[in-house]
Design an enzyme around this catalytic site. Structure first.
Site, PDB file in Angstrom:
ATOM      1  N   ASN A  70       0.807  -1.228   0.000  1.00  0.00           N
ATOM      2  CA  ASN A  70       0.000   0.000   0.000  1.00  0.00           C
ATOM      3  C   ASN A  70       0.836   1.272   0.000  1.00  0.00           C
ATOM      4  OD1 ASN A  70       0.461  -1.108   2.746  1.00  0.00           O
ATOM      5  ND2 ASN A  70      -0.402   0.851   3.379  1.00  0.00           N
ATOM      6  N   SER A  94     -11.363  -4.905   0.972  1.00  0.00           N
ATOM      7  CA  SER A  94     -12.020  -3.789   1.661  1.00  0.00           C
ATOM      8  C   SER A  94     -12.682  -2.866   0.642  1.00  0.00           C
ATOM      9  CB  SER A  94     -10.958  -3.026   2.460  1.00  0.00           C
ATOM     10  OG  SER A  94     -11.557  -1.991   3.187  1.00  0.00           O
ATOM     11  N   ALA A  95     -13.998  -2.634   0.805  1.00  0.00           N
ATOM     12  CA  ALA A  95     -14.765  -1.910  -0.214  1.00  0.00           C
ATOM     13  C   ALA A  95     -14.290  -0.477  -0.453  1.00  0.00           C
ATOM     14  CB  ALA A  95     -16.243  -1.894   0.193  1.00  0.00           C
ATOM     15  N   HIS A  96     -13.822   0.188   0.610  1.00  0.00           N
ATOM     16  CA  HIS A  96     -13.523   1.625   0.426  1.00  0.00           C
ATOM     17  C   HIS A  96     -12.286   1.877  -0.414  1.00  0.00           C
ATOM     18  CE1 HIS A  96     -10.315   2.526   3.576  1.00  0.00           C
ATOM     19  NE2 HIS A  96     -10.726   1.360   4.037  1.00  0.00           N
ATOM     20  N   THR A 102     -25.845  -8.440  13.432  1.00  0.00           N
ATOM     21  CA  THR A 102     -26.752  -8.286  12.291  1.00  0.00           C
ATOM     22  C   THR A 102     -26.016  -7.670  11.100  1.00  0.00           C
ATOM     23  OG1 THR A 102     -28.571  -8.041  13.822  1.00  0.00           O
ATOM     24  CG2 THR A 102     -28.962  -7.266  11.572  1.00  0.00           C
ATOM     25  N   CYS A 155      -3.161   5.453   8.299  1.00  0.00           N
ATOM     26  CA  CYS A 155      -3.234   5.205   9.744  1.00  0.00           C
ATOM     27  C   CYS A 155      -2.058   5.824  10.480  1.00  0.00           C
ATOM     28  CB  CYS A 155      -3.244   3.716  10.048  1.00  0.00           C
ATOM     29  SG  CYS A 155      -3.903   2.698   8.768  1.00  0.00           S
TER      30      CYS A 155
HETATM   31  N1  PLP Z   1      -4.206  -3.807   4.126  1.00  0.00           N
HETATM   32  C1  PLP Z   1      -3.822  -2.860   3.273  1.00  0.00           C
HETATM   33  C2  PLP Z   1      -2.778  -3.183   2.259  1.00  0.00           C
HETATM   34  C3  PLP Z   1      -4.374  -1.589   3.320  1.00  0.00           C
HETATM   35  O1  PLP Z   1      -3.970  -0.642   2.472  1.00  0.00           O
HETATM   36  C4  PLP Z   1      -5.361  -1.317   4.290  1.00  0.00           C
HETATM   37  C5  PLP Z   1      -5.948   0.031   4.417  1.00  0.00           C
HETATM   38  O2  PLP Z   1      -5.262   1.006   4.503  1.00  0.00           O
HETATM   39  C6  PLP Z   1      -5.758  -2.352   5.154  1.00  0.00           C
HETATM   40  C7  PLP Z   1      -5.160  -3.588   5.047  1.00  0.00           C
HETATM   41  C8  PLP Z   1      -6.835  -2.136   6.172  1.00  0.00           C
HETATM   42  O3  PLP Z   1      -8.082  -2.019   5.520  1.00  0.00           O
HETATM   43  P1  PLP Z   1      -9.389  -1.495   6.298  1.00  0.00           P
HETATM   44  O4  PLP Z   1      -9.351  -0.005   6.192  1.00  0.00           O
HETATM   45  O5  PLP Z   1     -10.545  -2.091   5.579  1.00  0.00           O
HETATM   46  O6  PLP Z   1      -9.267  -1.989   7.685  1.00  0.00           O
END
Ligand code: PLP
Length: 374
Positions: free
Chosen positions: A152, A200-202, A238, A326
């Site tokens: 990422n 992860s959808a977002h 739920t 993060c």
């Molecule tokens: N793994 C990777 C490679 C990511 O880029 C991210 C999000 O930044 C995550 C895991 C965590 O995803 P989520 O935001 O759905 O917890």
């Protein structure tokens, strides 16, 4: 927000209008609880199961191998904990450049259980040293390899077939974090031969707060969140069916437009690299084989400019980051770059520029112009 430039699509992506419409429809009319047996409940359950089947079809899996989660982070916690308590895994082989969803979870599990964590060597460009993986994964104890498909921060793409065949040869389980590849690269979970994956959808223009876990059926799993029998008894609570349909609609459109987006975004990234190199000839583009959506560059600026770089760009309405969202507020160097860059380059300002189909060359020009004034 119109004049603003958003180049932080690895952190999250804007929702597509079609996704919002689909979610609104379900929120407005399908309020039944999927566990209820009356018609409202059955309608909701039907939406949930259709969504699960669609994800499975898009990613070449079986619907029984998918469960919905609140996030990919939850999925990573679920898989890693299950590996210990239900599969007898004693050794985890991973890299120092994984997302904290994996690294911090493993560290927390190590406090609780008698497990070992081993880290593969990295090349100078941030790619995995596959010989080191092969050596580390040959052992007598039950082991699980946790390596991400696309990093990422650097965008580096894992040679997933090679990792899967090393894992099979050495009898290891393979968990692949596919958060940055799903919806952007073709993914066939069967052909890729992974045991576990998370999405992860977002990250592909869907809603925040919903993700999923893929797991091979022959692995026994137990819930991390206890309560009702939802999600085959593996995740109580739920289900938010509006979240499930949002995820599926976003994945459907991403899959339909995957080649078009790859071509468009690749060109945009190429343009950005050309502009960076011609205006800052000593910049370093990180990585060897990177995804079209992520570009990480070390800028040839003095280290004193590191702290102010993001702030100055933000003041000009340009949103980019230095690493994962993060930790971007922390001011500490990224754990990913720290794992393979020289000390000198770690001190220099770096930027992670991450693209979507919504970005334009004009926006890249704005970014370069802003960087020239720094
Ligand atoms: N793994 C990777 C490679 C990511 O880029 C991210 C999000 O930044 C995550 C895991 C965590 O995803 P989520 O935001 O759905 O917890």
């Amino acid at each position: 927000m119109n004049n603003k430039v958003y180049l932080d699509n690895a952190a999250t992506t804007p929702l597509r209008k079609e996704v919002i419409d689909e979610m609104m429809e379900v929120l407005s009319f399908n309020y039944g609880n999927p566990s209820s047996t009356h018609s409202h409940g059955r309608a909701a359950k039907n939406i949930l199961e259709t969504s699960r089947k669609k994800i499975a079809t898009f990613l070449d899996a079986n619907a029984s191998e998918i469960i919905f989660t609140s996030s990919a982070t939850e999925g990573a916690n679920f898989i890693l904990r299950n590996a210990i308590i239900n599969m007898g895994v004693k050794i985890f082989i991973t890299s120092r450049i994984e997302h904290h969803a994996v690294l911090h979870t493993l560290n927390a599990l190590k406090e609780e259980f008698d497990i070992q964590i081993r880290y593969v060597d990295l090349e100078n460009d941030g790619s995995i040293n596959y010989s080191s993986l092969d050596i580390l994964s040959k052992n007598d104890e039950k082991s699980l390899v946790a390596l991400m498909h696309v990093n990422n921060e650097t965008g580096e793409i894992l040679d997933i077939d090679r990792v899967a065949s090393i894992c099979k040869k050495n009898g290891n389980l393979f968990f692949c974090d596919m958060v940055q590849s799903i919806g952007k690269l073709e993914v066939s979970l069967q052909k890729m031969n992974v045991d576990f994956a998370i999405g992860s959808a977002h990250k592909f223009h869907g809603p925040k707060g919903v993700g999923f876990v893929f797991f091979k059926k022959d692995n026994y799993l137990s819930p991390m969140i206890h309560g009702g029998e939802q999600e085959k008894g593996l995740r109580a609570g739920t289900e938010g069916i509006h979240q499930a349909v949002g995820l599926v609609k976003a994945l459907e459109i991403s899959q339909e437009s995957i080649n078009e987006n790859i071509n468009y975004i690749k060109e945009l990234k190429g343009y950005c690299i050309d502009q960076l190199i011609s205006n800052f000839p000593d910049c370093i583009i990180i990585g060897k084989n990177t995804i079209h959506t992520i570009l990480n560059v070390v800028l040839p600026f003095d280290k004193s400019k590191s702290a102010m770089l993001l702030f100055s760009l933000d003041m000009k309405g340009i949103s980019v980051s230095r690493g994962s969202a993060c930790q971007s507020g922390s001011g500490r160097p990224s754990h990913v770059l720290a794992a393979f860059l020289t000390e000198e380059n770690q001190l220099r300002p770096n930027l992670r520029i991450s693209f979507s189909y919504l970005n334009t060359k004009e926006e890249i020009d704005k970014l370069i112009e802003a960087l020239m004034c720094i």
